[in-house]
Motif scaffolding. Structure first.
Motif, mmCIF file in Angstrom:
data_model
loop_
_atom_site.group_PDB
_atom_site.id
_atom_site.type_symbol
_atom_site.label_atom_id
_atom_site.label_comp_id
_atom_site.label_asym_id
_atom_site.label_seq_id
_atom_site.Cartn_x
_atom_site.Cartn_y
_atom_site.Cartn_z
ATOM 1 N N ILE A 46 9.654 4.478 6.482
ATOM 2 C CA ILE A 46 9.644 3.621 5.293
ATOM 3 C C ILE A 46 8.308 3.746 4.564
ATOM 4 N N LEU A 47 7.210 3.728 5.294
ATOM 5 C CA LEU A 47 5.889 3.883 4.678
ATOM 6 C C LEU A 47 5.770 5.228 3.970
ATOM 7 N N LEU A 48 6.265 6.286 4.594
ATOM 8 C CA LEU A 48 6.180 7.610 3.983
ATOM 9 C C LEU A 48 7.058 7.707 2.739
ATOM 10 N N ARG A 49 8.235 7.115 2.776
ATOM 11 C CA ARG A 49 9.077 7.084 1.567
ATOM 12 C C ARG A 49 8.367 6.342 0.442
ATOM 13 N N LEU A 50 7.777 5.219 0.783
ATOM 14 C CA LEU A 50 7.093 4.402 -0.216
ATOM 15 C C LEU A 50 5.926 5.170 -0.835
ATOM 16 N N GLY A 51 5.154 5.838 -0.007
ATOM 17 C CA GLY A 51 4.055 6.638 -0.534
ATOM 18 C C GLY A 51 4.539 7.822 -1.339
ATOM 19 N N LEU A 102 3.708 8.913 -5.252
ATOM 20 C CA LEU A 102 3.103 10.209 -5.543
ATOM 21 C C LEU A 102 3.923 11.026 -6.531
ATOM 22 N N LEU A 103 5.238 10.989 -6.384
ATOM 23 C CA LEU A 103 6.081 11.945 -7.099
ATOM 24 C C LEU A 103 6.808 11.373 -8.305
ATOM 25 N N ASN A 104 6.958 10.052 -8.385
ATOM 26 C CA ASN A 104 7.765 9.513 -9.485
ATOM 27 C C ASN A 104 7.187 8.276 -10.147
ATOM 28 N N LEU A 105 5.971 7.903 -9.824
ATOM 29 C CA LEU A 105 5.295 6.815 -10.508
ATOM 30 C C LEU A 105 3.945 7.300 -11.010
ATOM 31 N N ARG A 106 3.428 6.605 -11.971
ATOM 32 C CA ARG A 106 2.119 6.980 -12.525
ATOM 33 C C ARG A 106 0.997 6.345 -11.711
ATOM 34 N N VAL A 107 1.006 6.638 -10.434
ATOM 35 C CA VAL A 107 -0.044 6.166 -9.537
ATOM 36 C C VAL A 107 -0.896 7.372 -9.170
ATOM 37 N N PRO A 108 -2.189 7.340 -9.408
ATOM 38 C CA PRO A 108 -3.037 8.481 -9.023
ATOM 39 C C PRO A 108 -2.868 8.814 -7.546
ATOM 40 N N ALA A 109 -2.925 10.092 -7.218
ATOM 41 C CA ALA A 109 -2.644 10.541 -5.849
ATOM 42 C C ALA A 109 -3.551 9.865 -4.836
ATOM 43 N N HIS A 110 -4.845 9.761 -5.156
ATOM 44 C CA HIS A 110 -5.756 9.162 -4.178
ATOM 45 C C HIS A 110 -5.405 7.696 -3.938
ATOM 46 N N ALA A 111 -4.967 6.992 -5.000
ATOM 47 C CA ALA A 111 -4.604 5.583 -4.857
ATOM 48 C C ALA A 111 -3.307 5.433 -4.072
ATOM 49 N N ALA A 112 -2.340 6.321 -4.329
ATOM 50 C CA ALA A 112 -1.070 6.242 -3.611
ATOM 51 C C ALA A 112 -1.277 6.476 -2.118
ATOM 52 N N VAL A 113 -2.082 7.462 -1.768
ATOM 53 C CA VAL A 113 -2.327 7.762 -0.351
ATOM 54 C C VAL A 113 -3.131 6.635 0.294
ATOM 55 N N ALA A 114 -4.237 6.249 -0.336
ATOM 56 C CA ALA A 114 -5.105 5.240 0.266
ATOM 57 C C ALA A 114 -4.389 3.902 0.434
ATOM 58 N N SER A 115 -3.628 3.487 -0.575
ATOM 59 C CA SER A 115 -2.938 2.197 -0.484
ATOM 60 C C SER A 115 -1.866 2.221 0.596
ATOM 61 N N THR A 116 -1.194 3.362 0.769
ATOM 62 C CA THR A 116 -0.158 3.440 1.800
ATOM 63 C C THR A 116 -0.787 3.462 3.186
ATOM 64 N N VAL A 117 -1.926 4.124 3.335
ATOM 65 C CA VAL A 117 -2.635 4.109 4.620
ATOM 66 C C VAL A 117 -3.088 2.689 4.945
ATOM 67 N N ASP A 118 -3.623 1.987 3.963
ATOM 68 C CA ASP A 118 -4.034 0.593 4.197
ATOM 69 C C ASP A 118 -2.834 -0.268 4.584
ATOM 70 N N LYS A 129 -0.031 16.221 2.105
ATOM 71 C CA LYS A 129 0.797 17.423 1.921
ATOM 72 C C LYS A 129 1.875 17.193 0.872
ATOM 73 N N VAL A 130 2.450 15.998 0.857
ATOM 74 C CA VAL A 130 3.432 15.677 -0.183
ATOM 75 C C VAL A 130 2.788 15.796 -1.561
ATOM 76 N N ALA A 131 1.551 15.353 -1.693
ATOM 77 C CA ALA A 131 0.859 15.339 -2.986
ATOM 78 C C ALA A 131 0.549 16.736 -3.509
ATOM 79 N N ALA A 132 0.746 17.754 -2.698
ATOM 80 C CA ALA A 132 0.424 19.118 -3.122
ATOM 81 C C ALA A 132 1.396 19.650 -4.174
ATOM 82 N N HIS A 133 2.556 19.051 -4.326
ATOM 83 C CA HIS A 133 3.561 19.513 -5.298
ATOM 84 C C HIS A 133 4.153 18.304 -6.003
ATOM 85 N N ASP A 134 4.692 18.525 -7.213
ATOM 86 C CA ASP A 134 5.401 17.447 -7.886
ATOM 87 C C ASP A 134 6.859 17.431 -7.424
ATOM 88 N N TYR A 135 7.613 16.433 -7.905
ATOM 89 C CA TYR A 135 8.982 16.248 -7.420
ATOM 90 C C TYR A 135 9.852 17.472 -7.703
#
Length: 451
Positions: A83-88, A92-108, A128-134
């Motif tokens: 669930i956490l990975l889906r949310l992150g 990353l892939l379909n919202l206008r959330v900067p990659a660093h913010a999406a990763v850091a917030s999901t880790v927190d 690794k997900v952030a390396a490519h777009d959807y």
């Protein structure tokens, strides 16, 4: 004692998604409850709602991406981690959330909701997900697959739903129709005939509907409107309104004052519309619902209307005599493949075996509806699904088993009720609406006259 979450919107979305995945909760209902309990409003509520809806819609394709990024079968991951990975991944892939913010917030969030041991895995996979777009991910995952299999991944639908849509749509419309299911449905309201007018909603800032004379579109919470709070209007898709509003059809005889029947009335939107129309026609509506809980929802929907009686009854075992009703609506239980915009998690919960359970019930209910109608009476068979097995094939199978029943072209029924026929909605003599064509749910309706 744990304090409040650092990020209430993301924590609410995570809790809702976990309940949807592990407890079978409905996304919209669990979100309504959690938002109210936690007092989330405004931007936080909107963000949490989008996280839940978007993650739920695209979950199947996200799991393939997560599997490729992690090198693991996603089904073997602990559910909270998935669930956490889906949310992150959604951020990353379909919202206008900067990659660093999406990763850091999901880790927190992972540290807070599950524990520190999984934060390394969540961080590594999402980077690794952030390396490519959807689109790049789905193109990579689709390489070498059959066209429909690739389309299923690209549009985030199970393959069997892609095939069902392909069975009834031109090839050029297949992808647009599937992609339309990934767009949030607008808020559409229906006034209760005799209790409110669309003009009242328009004066309050709503827009008029396209197809139903009882419809209005609204930006924001429906509860902001007095007519909704007072039960004089309610939320209802415009296609759902149209198929019910057509039921009065053309007048046939003085016997039209016979009562009307809503055979499967829950949750009550169509009943509220029909009750108002029945009163205007000089008659009344019997709204039958097999579930006591859903019957209570019907009672709530029709409050203020004195032309309706609500009963708990099984439509396949009628509590009324045959040949009694001038109009009968059979809005039967179905897969809901026409309302995937509104129920984002449902596409991953259904499978072809569901049809094997539903189709016999749908046929039985249509037989019961025809039995309930008087000679000259009109029966509307309605599903929120475009699947042939639930629509045309049910109607044709029942007609093959009966005599004294005539199909009435949907265009004639709509015209007789003073309603427009949406362009490109004819499926033979039947009505088939589509989100990508008409902006409505994919409602199907067949109208049958008992001779």
């Amino acid at each position: 004692m744990a304090g409040p979450p650092r990020d209430p919107a993301r924590r609410t979305a995570y809790d809702a998604l976990l309940a949807v995945d592990t407890e079978g909760a409905y996304a919209n209902l669990i979100m309504n409850r959690l938002l109210a309990e936690r007092g989330l409003t405004g931007r936080d509520a909107a963000f949490a709602t989008e996280l839940v809806a978007g993650t739920s819609r695209l979950a199947g394709s996200y799991d393939l991406i997560i599997g490729a990024a992690s090198g693991r079968d996603p089904e073997r991951l602990d559910r909270p981690v998935l669930i956490l990975l889906r949310l992150g991944t959604h951020q990353l892939l379909n919202l206008r959330v900067p990659a660093h913010a999406a990763v850091a917030s999901t880790v927190d969030l992972a540290r807070e909701a599950v524990g520190p041991k999984i934060t390394g895995l969540v961080n590594a996979v999402l980077r690794k997900v952030a390396a490519h777009d959807y689109r790049s991910w789905t193109d990579r995952l689709s390489r070498g697959l059959a066209p429909r299999e690739a389309l299923a991944i690209r549009t985030a639908h199970p393959r069997w739903i892609v095939d069902a849509y392909a069975d009834v749509l031109p090839e050029a419309e297949l992808e647009p129709a599937l992609l339309a299911n990934n767009e949030p449905a607008p808020v559409t309201l229906a006034v209760r005939p005799g209790l409110a007018e669309v003009s009242e909603l328009v004066e309050a800032g709503a827009g008029p509907g396209r197809w139903s004379p009882y419809a209005a579109t609204w930006q924001g919470s429906p509860a902001e409107l007095a007519a909704v709070r007072q039960g004089r209007a309610g939320v209802q898709d415009e296609g759902s309104q149209l198929v019910a509003a057509a039921l009065p059809g053309p007048s046939t005889s003085s016997g039209d004052v016979d009562p009307w029947l809503d055979l499967c009335a829950g949750p009550g939107g169509k009943s509220a519309l029909l009750a108002g129309l029945a009163k205007a026609a000089g008659t009344w509506l019997l709204a039958a619902e097999v579930s006591r809980h859903r019957a209570d929802l019907v009672r709530s929907a029709v409050r203020g209307l004195d032309s309706v009686e609500v009963v708990v009854a099984d439509g396949t075992r009628p509590a009324w005599r045959s040949g009694r009703f001038g109009r009968v609506l059979a809005d039967v239980p179905c897969t809901g493949l026409g309302s995937l915009r509104r129920r984002p998690e449902s596409r991953w919960r259904r499978d072809p075996a569901t049809l094997d359970q539903l189709v016999p019930l749908q046929r039985a209910l249509l037989h019961a509806a025809l039995d309930a109608a008087r000679p000259g009476g009109l029966v509307g068979y309605v599903t929120c699904s475009p699947h042939r097995r639930e629509t045309v094939e049910v109607v044709e199978a029942v007609l093959a088993e009966r005599t004294g029943v005539t199909t009435v072209a949907a265009a004639d029924v709509l015209a007789g009720a003073g309603l427009p026929e949406p362009p490109d909605s004819a499926a033979g003599p039947y009505l088939q609406l589509w989100p990508h064509r008409h902006g409505t749910d994919a409602m199907f309706a067949a109208y049958l006259r008992v001779d």
